[in-house]
Design an enzyme around this catalytic site. Structure first.
Site, mmCIF file in Angstrom:
data_model
loop_
_atom_site.group_PDB
_atom_site.id
_atom_site.type_symbol
_atom_site.label_atom_id
_atom_site.label_comp_id
_atom_site.label_asym_id
_atom_site.label_seq_id
_atom_site.Cartn_x
_atom_site.Cartn_y
_atom_site.Cartn_z
ATOM 1 N N LYS A 167 -3.785 -9.129 -7.993
ATOM 2 C CA LYS A 167 -5.003 -9.194 -7.181
ATOM 3 C C LYS A 167 -6.225 -8.981 -8.070
ATOM 4 C CE LYS A 167 -6.837 -7.089 -2.902
ATOM 5 N NZ LYS A 167 -6.587 -6.062 -1.872
ATOM 6 N N SER A 173 -6.703 -7.700 2.703
ATOM 7 C CA SER A 173 -7.495 -8.428 1.749
ATOM 8 C C SER A 173 -6.690 -9.044 0.601
ATOM 9 C CB SER A 173 -8.541 -7.490 1.156
ATOM 10 O OG SER A 173 -7.898 -6.420 0.483
ATOM 11 N N SER A 201 -4.065 -3.729 3.619
ATOM 12 C CA SER A 201 -4.358 -4.944 2.851
ATOM 13 C C SER A 201 -3.193 -5.534 2.071
ATOM 14 C CB SER A 201 -5.516 -4.698 1.881
ATOM 15 O OG SER A 201 -6.740 -4.772 2.563
#
Lengths: 465, 97
Positions: free
Chosen positions: A63, A138, A162
């Site tokens: 990420k 996210s 997330s």
């Protein structure tokens, strides 16, 4: 279902090379889905064969709020324009030391603030199961990378769900470890008392393999703990006699398909000897407002560092204060601005007692309720989200809808306990559904064991397998 | 509940908002603050504050200089540096000028 160990076996038998696997992963990167912000194929290729570790030759996506030395970290934001970290996160160092190949940095909601991966300066990410829908967030880019086979496994971060929520929307296993289990050094801070690096994989075994590598005390993160790292790949222990609580508050206003799928998981577990006593978490309805206050407050403080002085975007101004204010206005998208402003409000002298300090006391209550429930039972079973993936634009830029899909996941962050989301089945309109298991601190092995054994009874079909 | 003063907050948060965004965010912020009022329904009298999920004691380390980044490496991320320092606009100024 192929695990990382199966790939390693194919390498050893000469039936597949790491070059071929990397090439195959790269060929599955679909620009229309927009899972990656930066692809680091060259870096991955150069790393092949350099070390002989536990995940040698396995492509891993990261990420883009986790630092990889020499590769831009954007956090999905304009404000980090041009920033190249001079160091790697501890988790990244550990993965590279074990031979993992970093294939790219994945898209996210700006600074991990969102549940849809729509709030990124680099454009939205689409759900591969239905391109009109969000992949969750996210860590949406990481989930899409794994779901499409562009990476075998990925790192995400989980502050209120997330990692688990995008795993659920994309038919994957997503683990949020216990707070402190994994070093946060090199993870860009959003809400420091809630943030934890997590793993998104195709099955429990893969997640366990990576957790063994990244878990453990790190002198560079004072909140990481010395509790022993377990063998998270030893997942075949009997489930007979285990008690799993079903908190009724987590089954209110849930989509019918989701309810049915989670009940089916319960029945599978009943058949292997698990019992289901009733438990209650009455403060559940206050989880989201409490989470909002605490996470926004911590975000407003953490994001004060983005001033254009030392790195990133810079706008000139008539004086020091003016240049900071102009830089921050242009650098942040609306969702981040909203959270910084509300965070500044709840920490301001006239509001701190009424909001921030009040929320901290409710956090004590939430934590206690989880502890009491987990004294009575070994695990808790709930849906991961109230509904499967929602449509792109449906909740965009709406401050009251943004947390609708976090209400079943944020409690684990407030309490600091581990939680996992795993595939429960498909909805009538062919969207993945996830179930969530929460457990006692540092019992990641137990959580993954249950997921692993459910997988054997009810295998989940991945995209393109 | 009175409307929150977004101009004051944007100063606290060091974000200069344009008029259009200020109007939109004022509406959003009022809605969020109204929504989080829900916390006042919970009786938390006598309960301690939890600032951290598993903090049992303060963590200490030896007071020794450890590995750190060199000044040159740190300055690589910024064009506007001079003589090994970051450069910024004037810090001390008269608001009326």
């Amino acid at each position: 279902m192929m695990t990382i160990n199966d790939y390693l076996k194919l390498f050893d038998e000469g039936k597949l090379t790491p070059e071929e696997l990397l090439e195959s992963c790269c060929s599955k990167i679909d620009p229309d889905l927009n899972a990656f912000i930066t692809v680091t194929k060259e870096r991955a290729r150069n790393a092949i064969g350099s070390v002989d570790g536990k995940i040698r030759g396995i492509p891993v996506a990261v990420k883009d709020n986790i630092n990889v030395k020499g590769v831009p970290t954007t956090c999905g934001s304009k404000i980090l324009k041009g920033f190249i970290p001079p160091y790697s996160a501890t988790v990244v160092e550990r993965i590279e030391k074990e031979g993992g190949l970093l294939i790219g940095k994945t898209n996210l909601d700006e600074f991990a603030m969102g549940s849809s991966t729509e709030n990124s300066h680099f454009g939205l990410t689409k759900n591969p199961f239905d391109r009109e829908r969000v992949p969750g967030g996210s860590s949406g880019g990481s989930a899409v990378a794994v779901a499409t086979g562009s990476a075998i496994i990925a790192l995400g971060s989980d502050t209120g769900g997330s990692v688990r929520q995008p795993a659920s929307f994309c038919g994957l296993v997503g683990l949020k470890p216990t707070y402190g289990r994994v070093s946060r050094y090199g993870l860009v801070a959003f809400a420091s008392s809630l943030d934890q690096i997590g793993i998104i994989g195709r099955n429990a075994m893969d997640v366990g393999i990576l957790l063994v590598i990244i878990a453990g005390k790190d002198p560079l993160d004072s909140t990481s703990v010395t509790v022993d790292v377990q063998d998270y790949t030893d997942l075949d222990g009997s489930l007979e006699g285990i008690k799993i609580g079903i908190p009724e508050e987590y089954f209110i206003d849930i989509d019918e398909d989701v309810l049915e799928a989670v009940i089916e998981i319960k029945e599978i577990l009943q058949d292997v000897g698990v019992s289901f006593p009733s438990v209650s978490l009455p403060t559940s309805e206050f989880v989201i407002p409490t989470y909002q206050i605490i996470s926004y407050a911590e975000a407003s403080s953490n994001l004060a560092r983005y001033d254009g002085v030392r790195y990133g975007l810079y706008h000139s101004g008539v004086n020091f204060s003016d240049e900071i204010r102009k830089t921050r206005n242009d650098g942040f998208l609306s969702e981040v601005k909203r959270r910084i402003l509300v965070g500044s409000f709840v920490l301001s002298s006239q509001a701190i007692g009424e909001y921030y300090e009040k929320a901290l006391t409710i956090r004590s209550l939430i934590k206690k309720e989880f502890k009491d429930a987990l004294d009575k039972v070994d695990y808790l079973l709930t849906p991961t989200t109230p509904s499967p993936a929602f449509k792109i634009g449906e909740r965009f830029d709406d401050p009251l809808k943004v947390h609708l899909s976090d209400r079943l996941t944020a409690g684990a962050n407030l309490a600091g306990i581990p939680a996992v989301s795993a595939p429960a089945g498909m909805s009538r309109n062919n969207l993945p559904i996830g179930y969530q298991l929460m457990g006692r601190p540092f019992d990641e092995k137990g959580l993954l064991s249950i997921v692993h054994q459910v997988e054997k009874i009810k295998p989940f079909e991945l995209l393109g397998e | 509940m009175k409307s929150i003063d977004i101009r004051h907050l944007s100063k606290l948060a060091n974000i200069e908002l344009d008029k259009k965004e200020e109007k939109k965010l004022q509406k959003d912020l009022d809605a969020i603050i109204k929504h989080i009022q829900k916390i006042h329904e919970v009786d938390t009298k006598g309960l301690p504050e939890t600032i951290h999920p598993n903090l049992t004691s303060l963590m200490l380390r030896n007071d020794k200089v450890g590995k750190s980044l060199s000044r040159d490496v740190v300055l690589l991320n910024k064009e506007n540096s001079k003589d090994g320092y970051f450069t910024v606009e004037r810090l001390i100024y008269d608001d009326n000028q």
